[in-house]
Design a protein around this motif. Sequence first.
Motif, PDB file in Angstrom:
ATOM      1  N   SER A 181       1.013  -1.050   0.040  1.00  0.00           N
ATOM      2  CA  SER A 181       0.167   0.140   0.209  1.00  0.00           C
ATOM      3  C   SER A 181       0.716   1.286   0.122  1.00  0.00           C
ATOM      4  O   SER A 181       1.828   1.391   0.401  1.00  0.00           O
ATOM      5  CB  SER A 181      -1.079   0.077   1.233  1.00  0.00           C
ATOM      6  N   PHE A 182       0.469   2.426  -0.857  1.00  0.00           N
ATOM      7  CA  PHE A 182       1.307   3.387  -0.854  1.00  0.00           C
ATOM      8  C   PHE A 182       0.414   4.927  -0.842  1.00  0.00           C
ATOM      9  O   PHE A 182      -0.736   4.565  -1.656  1.00  0.00           O
ATOM     10  CB  PHE A 182       2.426   3.373  -1.689  1.00  0.00           C
ATOM     11  N   PRO A 183       0.812   5.777  -0.633  1.00  0.00           N
ATOM     12  CA  PRO A 183       0.204   6.862  -0.761  1.00  0.00           C
ATOM     13  C   PRO A 183       0.389   7.507  -2.017  1.00  0.00           C
ATOM     14  O   PRO A 183       1.508   7.316  -2.675  1.00  0.00           O
ATOM     15  CB  PRO A 183       0.513   7.957   0.217  1.00  0.00           C
ATOM     16  N   VAL A 184      -0.671   8.232  -2.639  1.00  0.00           N
ATOM     17  CA  VAL A 184      -0.502   8.823  -3.863  1.00  0.00           C
ATOM     18  C   VAL A 184      -1.299  10.308  -3.853  1.00  0.00           C
ATOM     19  O   VAL A 184      -1.815  10.456  -2.843  1.00  0.00           O
ATOM     20  CB  VAL A 184      -1.132   7.908  -5.302  1.00  0.00           C
ATOM     21  N   ALA A 185      -0.966  10.902  -4.988  1.00  0.00           N
ATOM     22  CA  ALA A 185      -1.490  12.467  -4.885  1.00  0.00           C
ATOM     23  C   ALA A 185      -3.121  12.278  -5.025  1.00  0.00           C
ATOM     24  O   ALA A 185      -3.561  11.687  -5.592  1.00  0.00           O
ATOM     25  CB  ALA A 185      -0.863  13.087  -6.066  1.00  0.00           C
ATOM     26  N   GLY A 186      -3.818  13.177  -4.356  1.00  0.00           N
ATOM     27  CA  GLY A 186      -5.247  12.910  -4.229  1.00  0.00           C
ATOM     28  C   GLY A 186      -5.687  14.321  -4.864  1.00  0.00           C
ATOM     29  O   GLY A 186      -5.126  15.034  -5.416  1.00  0.00           O
ATOM     30  N   VAL A 187      -7.115  14.368  -4.478  1.00  0.00           N
ATOM     31  CA  VAL A 187      -7.724  15.684  -5.077  1.00  0.00           C
ATOM     32  C   VAL A 187      -7.877  16.693  -4.155  1.00  0.00           C
ATOM     33  O   VAL A 187      -8.111  15.981  -2.954  1.00  0.00           O
ATOM     34  CB  VAL A 187      -9.143  15.089  -5.719  1.00  0.00           C
ATOM     35  N   ALA A 188      -7.824  17.803  -4.326  1.00  0.00           N
ATOM     36  CA  ALA A 188      -8.044  18.774  -3.439  1.00  0.00           C
ATOM     37  C   ALA A 188      -7.281  18.714  -2.297  1.00  0.00           C
ATOM     38  O   ALA A 188      -7.740  19.019  -1.152  1.00  0.00           O
ATOM     39  CB  ALA A 188      -9.495  18.945  -3.024  1.00  0.00           C
ATOM     40  N   GLY A 189      -6.061  18.372  -2.523  1.00  0.00           N
ATOM     41  CA  GLY A 189      -5.178  18.327  -1.166  1.00  0.00           C
ATOM     42  C   GLY A 189      -5.365  17.393  -0.448  1.00  0.00           C
ATOM     43  O   GLY A 189      -4.691  16.824   0.817  1.00  0.00           O
ATOM     44  N   ASN A 190      -6.281  16.317  -0.447  1.00  0.00           N
ATOM     45  CA  ASN A 190      -6.640  15.251   0.461  1.00  0.00           C
ATOM     46  C   ASN A 190      -5.800  13.932  -0.346  1.00  0.00           C
ATOM     47  O   ASN A 190      -5.821  13.854  -1.402  1.00  0.00           O
ATOM     48  CB  ASN A 190      -8.151  14.932   0.377  1.00  0.00           C
ATOM     49  N   PRO A 191      -5.655  13.166   0.607  1.00  0.00           N
ATOM     50  CA  PRO A 191      -4.517  11.993   0.356  1.00  0.00           C
ATOM     51  C   PRO A 191      -5.608  10.988  -0.371  1.00  0.00           C
ATOM     52  O   PRO A 191      -6.895  10.910  -0.312  1.00  0.00           O
ATOM     53  CB  PRO A 191      -4.239  11.495   1.694  1.00  0.00           C
ATOM     54  N   ALA A 192      -4.737  10.229  -1.098  1.00  0.00           N
ATOM     55  CA  ALA A 192      -5.268   8.935  -1.535  1.00  0.00           C
ATOM     56  C   ALA A 192      -4.411   7.859  -1.624  1.00  0.00           C
ATOM     57  O   ALA A 192      -3.059   8.073  -1.030  1.00  0.00           O
ATOM     58  CB  ALA A 192      -5.626   9.130  -3.208  1.00  0.00           C
TER      59      ALA A 192
END
Length: 167
Positions: free
Chosen positions: A77-88
């Motif tokens: 699992s890994f973080p990726v760029a999300g929308v409106a500054g929120n994580p994905a």
Amino acid sequence: MSKHEEHARRWITALTTDTAAAVALYADDLVYDDHADSDHVTDTAITKDELAPKLAPYANTDTANGVGLHSFEITDSFPVAGVAGNPAVVILWNWTGTGLETYKGVPTQGKTLSTRGITWHQLDSDGQIVRETTYWNDTPVLQELGIPIVTPEYWVEGFDPSVLVGS
């Protein structure tokens, strides 16, 4: 443990043990699509009431009802760029199903099945899931069940596309 690893573990645990707890991880304004974005009419849940029956089979514990027992193992699992500054968060997983009468409508003949998949979660500012897209690698499972899906190695030098059915 990182936030994305915590999220992935919490999601998989709830998914396979407690449907109500799994649904609670989602925001009220959600889009859930586990059919490879094939449409956004009949397959896509947009309310928690629509989501609950889609998740319920994964928490099944009745070995005799044909729904099967489902287990997921997180492989990464890994973080990726999300929308409106929120994580994905992206979650890679292995799935095993036992006791299923069918898989995607194909009789399983009692086989234990397994495959890999990927799930993407867009989170809101409270960490709830607002968007989910899940892709299952169905091809090897359907091939194991006898469906004649051709998977040529296109990258092999000299591959002749005329060997494909219908070409």
